[in-house]
Write an enzyme that holds these catalytic residues in place. Sequence first.
Site, short mmCIF file in Angstrom:
data_model
loop_
_atom_site.label_atom_id
_atom_site.label_comp_id
_atom_site.label_asym_id
_atom_site.label_seq_id
_atom_site.Cartn_x
_atom_site.Cartn_y
_atom_site.Cartn_z
N ASP A 24 -18.84 -30.66 59.68
CA ASP A 24 -19.78 -31.67 60.21
C ASP A 24 -19.58 -31.88 61.70
OD1 ASP A 24 -17.29 -32.86 59.40
OD2 ASP A 24 -18.18 -34.84 59.60
N GLU A 67 -15.62 -35.08 58.02
CA GLU A 67 -14.42 -35.36 58.81
C GLU A 67 -14.72 -36.43 59.85
OE1 GLU A 67 -11.50 -35.02 62.14
OE2 GLU A 67 -13.66 -34.84 62.21
ZN ZN Z 1 -13.22 -32.38 65.02
#
Ligand code: ZN
Length: 386
Positions: free
Chosen positions: A74, A136
Amino acid sequence: MSTVNSIDMLSRLVAFPTVSRDSNLPLIDWVEEYLGRFDARCRRTVNAEGTKANLFAAIGPDVPGGVVLSGHTDVVPVDGQDWDTDPFELTERDGLLYGRGTADMKGFAAAFLSRLESLATTAMKKPLYLALSYDEEIGCLGIDRMVDDALAHFARPDFAIIGEPTTMQMVRAHKSINVFRTIVTGKAAHSSQPHRGAGAILAAGRIIEHLEAIGRSRRATAGESGCEPPWTTVQVGTIKGGTAVNILPAQCEFLWEYRGLPDEDPESIIQAMQTFIEREVLPDLREFAPEASIETTPIARVPPLMPDPDAKAERWVRGLSGVRDGGSGEVSFATEAGSFQRRGISSVVCGPGSIDQAHQPNEFIDPAELKRCEAMVDDVFDYLCQ
Ligand SMILES: [Zn+2]
């Protein structure tokens, strides 16, 4: 398919607009199909809605002692940012490669995926594991699920390299991130009658003041650390509550965080806060409103990467090509490395590109960084064949 170099690969990965709020499945589908050429054994783990997936791939023999190369798929949004190029189309300008995620952190995945063609899979003595996570950027929400699943299905790896942008310098420790929402619920009353209610904002203010005191004490006792700044930081980011000056506010809500030094137990501050709330603030709030409450819930917890006393991964990675020497090996930004370390896998952070470009408009990577990373990946592959 013809030979793919890391820049072609990066161009493919950047073209998937995997902003954290959106699905990453098109990217995962594409990578999984690509990995099929290398007889990878792939496992997906998905979020509750089924809209995002982690992909964990094993290549080579199913024996202990392998190496994990790990990155998140992401990227942060581009909303409100002033880009000179299309953020989701890799664009070369003056020798630099522009696009969202070039540095943070599709460059690392581009390097290891493109080098797979050089991996002599039949000669491998230890397995290679490739880990691609979701979410993340919004608090490392996907990684734990992937690592647990991987350890349940594959032989245990020795090392993990998390390729966050460190300009290929080896990072052996980083801070934790701990984000909480606290909701103080009091009782509304006319402001001239405070003995008939409980003002939530004043109570919240006492909690915030205590947080501030914790932050100040951490700063006052700061020692040596490569983290910048070299102390545990405390911050309140948002606060809301109240309706009018002549009404005791029934509710106050605030978001706060602390970023703990790598060797500080992340539980220590939240436990201290809970104790303070229960002993000092709540009894006063309940004096005229027994139903009053103070609830604190975690929003995101990212464990620190603690300095490993054995320094297993650190010593190994230090000897790989492409890895730069220098710096203290400690940074303030958090990564998914702690998820591997907490499960007994010696881990470091080392990847191409600079954290200075991460999350910025006109994010870029220097192709020389990709070259360095390819050299490291090639050395990892050699290690697995020895
Ligand atoms: Zn990163």
